[in-house]
Scaffold this motif. Structure first.
Motif, PDB file in Angstrom:
ATOM      1  N   VAL A  66       0.972  -1.381  -0.072  1.00  0.00           N
ATOM      2  CA  VAL A  66      -0.152   0.002  -0.032  1.00  0.00           C
ATOM      3  C   VAL A  66       0.953   1.212   0.024  1.00  0.00           C
ATOM      4  O   VAL A  66       1.791   1.354   0.875  1.00  0.00           O
ATOM      5  CB  VAL A  66      -0.945  -0.046   1.148  1.00  0.00           C
ATOM      6  N   PHE A  67       0.509   2.106  -0.979  1.00  0.00           N
ATOM      7  CA  PHE A  67       1.357   3.420  -0.986  1.00  0.00           C
ATOM      8  C   PHE A  67       0.584   4.477  -0.953  1.00  0.00           C
ATOM      9  O   PHE A  67      -0.651   4.621  -1.097  1.00  0.00           O
ATOM     10  CB  PHE A  67       2.118   3.430  -2.559  1.00  0.00           C
ATOM     11  N   ALA A  68       1.251   5.649  -0.785  1.00  0.00           N
ATOM     12  CA  ALA A  68       0.400   6.997  -0.912  1.00  0.00           C
ATOM     13  C   ALA A  68       1.168   7.725  -1.934  1.00  0.00           C
ATOM     14  O   ALA A  68       2.299   8.040  -2.099  1.00  0.00           O
ATOM     15  CB  ALA A  68       0.839   7.972   0.342  1.00  0.00           C
ATOM     16  N   LEU A  69       0.310   8.369  -3.040  1.00  0.00           N
ATOM     17  CA  LEU A  69       0.822   9.148  -4.167  1.00  0.00           C
ATOM     18  C   LEU A  69       0.322  10.662  -3.741  1.00  0.00           C
ATOM     19  O   LEU A  69      -1.082  10.945  -3.698  1.00  0.00           O
ATOM     20  CB  LEU A  69       0.169   8.687  -5.395  1.00  0.00           C
ATOM     21  N   LYS A  70       1.152  11.540  -3.663  1.00  0.00           N
ATOM     22  CA  LYS A  70       0.867  12.922  -3.097  1.00  0.00           C
ATOM     23  C   LYS A  70       1.037  13.975  -4.351  1.00  0.00           C
ATOM     24  O   LYS A  70       2.162  13.805  -4.997  1.00  0.00           O
ATOM     25  CB  LYS A  70       1.422  13.291  -1.912  1.00  0.00           C
ATOM     26  N   SER A  71       0.422  14.659  -4.722  1.00  0.00           N
ATOM     27  CA  SER A  71       0.535  15.884  -5.461  1.00  0.00           C
ATOM     28  C   SER A  71       0.968  17.201  -4.776  1.00  0.00           C
ATOM     29  O   SER A  71       0.198  17.697  -3.952  1.00  0.00           O
ATOM     30  CB  SER A  71      -0.573  16.025  -6.535  1.00  0.00           C
ATOM     31  N   MET A 113       5.299   7.258  -2.001  1.00  0.00           N
ATOM     32  CA  MET A 113       5.765   6.823  -0.535  1.00  0.00           C
ATOM     33  C   MET A 113       5.162   5.747  -0.074  1.00  0.00           C
ATOM     34  O   MET A 113       3.943   5.636  -0.334  1.00  0.00           O
ATOM     35  CB  MET A 113       6.151   8.130   0.400  1.00  0.00           C
ATOM     36  N   PRO A 114       5.648   5.143   1.058  1.00  0.00           N
ATOM     37  CA  PRO A 114       4.708   4.199   1.515  1.00  0.00           C
ATOM     38  C   PRO A 114       3.447   4.661   2.556  1.00  0.00           C
ATOM     39  O   PRO A 114       3.845   5.945   2.970  1.00  0.00           O
ATOM     40  CB  PRO A 114       5.585   3.351   2.434  1.00  0.00           C
ATOM     41  N   TRP A 115       2.457   3.972   2.656  1.00  0.00           N
ATOM     42  CA  TRP A 115       1.229   4.369   3.368  1.00  0.00           C
ATOM     43  C   TRP A 115       1.532   4.087   4.806  1.00  0.00           C
ATOM     44  O   TRP A 115       1.718   2.840   5.258  1.00  0.00           O
ATOM     45  CB  TRP A 115       0.166   3.663   2.635  1.00  0.00           C
ATOM     46  N   LEU A 116       1.713   4.894   5.827  1.00  0.00           N
ATOM     47  CA  LEU A 116       2.194   4.613   7.157  1.00  0.00           C
ATOM     48  C   LEU A 116       0.795   5.205   7.986  1.00  0.00           C
ATOM     49  O   LEU A 116       0.846   6.372   8.185  1.00  0.00           O
ATOM     50  CB  LEU A 116       3.334   5.266   7.595  1.00  0.00           C
TER      51      LEU A 116
END
Length: 346
Positions: free
Chosen positions: A38-43, A90-93
């Protein structure tokens, strides 16, 4: 998730070797479920992207690893530009907020101190620029003192004062004393630094808060959201956090003092850095703004609104005053102890 947003996210994720299973939309952050986790994609805005990536890379290179890692795309980039937005992965934490709140604060300040200590860099400063900054600031602050002194005289000459004017007369001495203290510390800082040619800087986070400090299941703390990071003196991180913590109802924020000295335990501030921080912390800018806005009739505030605003800013000023006096007491004790150690043994 809106179709356009979904299409943009898919287009960006094609730059990473991921097989997408599901996407959750959290505004500027997308939660990406994939075959690799699971990842986080941020703009973010491209205008802040260059400094952000550079500062994170600097911290990695200096050996600071308590940052949620940023993954490289297939072609080695740390961020992907798409439709005038910069995206990073980045990884989802999940933030595990178990344990005492004060313990988490102290852990965060300890990590902040460690991050600062690993990114120290002395940069050259022009003595004329420093003197010009000093003169401009001092002139502005002394003008504000004159403004306070003139308005208190004006108010006290009236037969009938407005509620805000009456409240200002009650609060005048506290606002004035805070400003004078700030000016005194500022002068002491300049006397100590006017001949120095370098200033100590660190990589600052830029938006320190518990929301941007997450823990993993082992209890290790990690900073996220470095988009406002910059190379600056350490107080650029410390002061905003302390100020936000004191913008509340009247309190004696001993925690604020403890957090600061927990930071200093791991990253000692130089005497001139402490003087400048004391000056900026004590400066009663919010109270001065409330008074000036009333005098100049800025905005559409009613008399009641103005009274409430001045009351809030006075509470904040007294909260800061308590912390500033605690810091002054501790620093004086440290100086006295150092002087005693240096004196000849009888």
């Amino acid at each position: 998730m809106p179709e356009n947003s979904h299409a943009e996210t898919i287009a960006v994720l094609q730059q990473y070797a991921l097989h997408i299973q599901y996407i959750e939309d959290f505004g500027r952050v997308k939660k990406i479920y994939s075959d690799r986790g699971v990842f986080a994609l941020k703009s973010i805005s491209p205008h802040v992207g260059i400094d952000f990536i550079r500062n994170v890379q600097t911290l990695y290179q200096r050996g600071y690893n308590r940052i949620v890692p940023i993954y490289q795309s297939k072609d080695g980039r740390y961020a992907v530009l798409h439709h005038n937005k910069l995206y990073y992965l980045m990884p989802w934490l999940e933030s595990l907020e178990s344990g005492e709140r004060d313990v988490r604060h102290k852990q965060m300040f300890r990590e902040l101190a460690r991050m600062h200590s690993l990114s120290i860099k002395e940069i050259e400063v022009d003595k004329e620029d420093r003197e010009a900054h000093y003169e401009r600031t001092l002139q502005a602050w002394e003008a504000q003192q004159e403004f306070l002194d003139e308005w208190i005289v004006s108010c006290e000459k009236k037969w009938y004062m407005s509620p805000t004017e009456m409240m200002f007369c009650v609060y005048y001495n506290d606002i004035s004393q805070a400003l004078k203290y700030s000016i005194r510390k500022f002068k002491e800082w300049f006397e100590q630094t006017k001949e120095e040619e370098k200033v100590r800087t660190v990589v600052t986070h830029g938006k320190v808060s518990l929301k941007h400090f997450v823990s993993d299941n082992r209890g290790y703390g990690y900073f996220i959201n470095f988009e406002n990071s910059r190379v600056a003196p350490p107080h650029f991180d410390i002061l905003p956090f302390l100020v936000r913590s004191m913008k509340t109802f009247p309190i004696q924020c001993n925690d604020c003092v403890d957090w600061l000295y927990n930071y200093i335990r791991y990253f000692p501030l130089k005497e001139d850095e402490m003087l400048l921080m004391q000056s900026y912390l004590a400066y009663p800018g919010s109270a001065l703004d409330a008074v000036k806005n009333y005098v100049e009739r800025k905005g559409n505030k009613t008399e009641l609104d103005s009274v409430k605003e001045l009351q809030r800013q006075y509470w904040f000023l007294k909260n800061v005053e308590y912390v500033v006096m605690k810091i002054e007491e501790i620093e004086n004790q440290k100086k006295a102890a150092a002087k005693e150690e240096q004196s000849p043994q009888s």
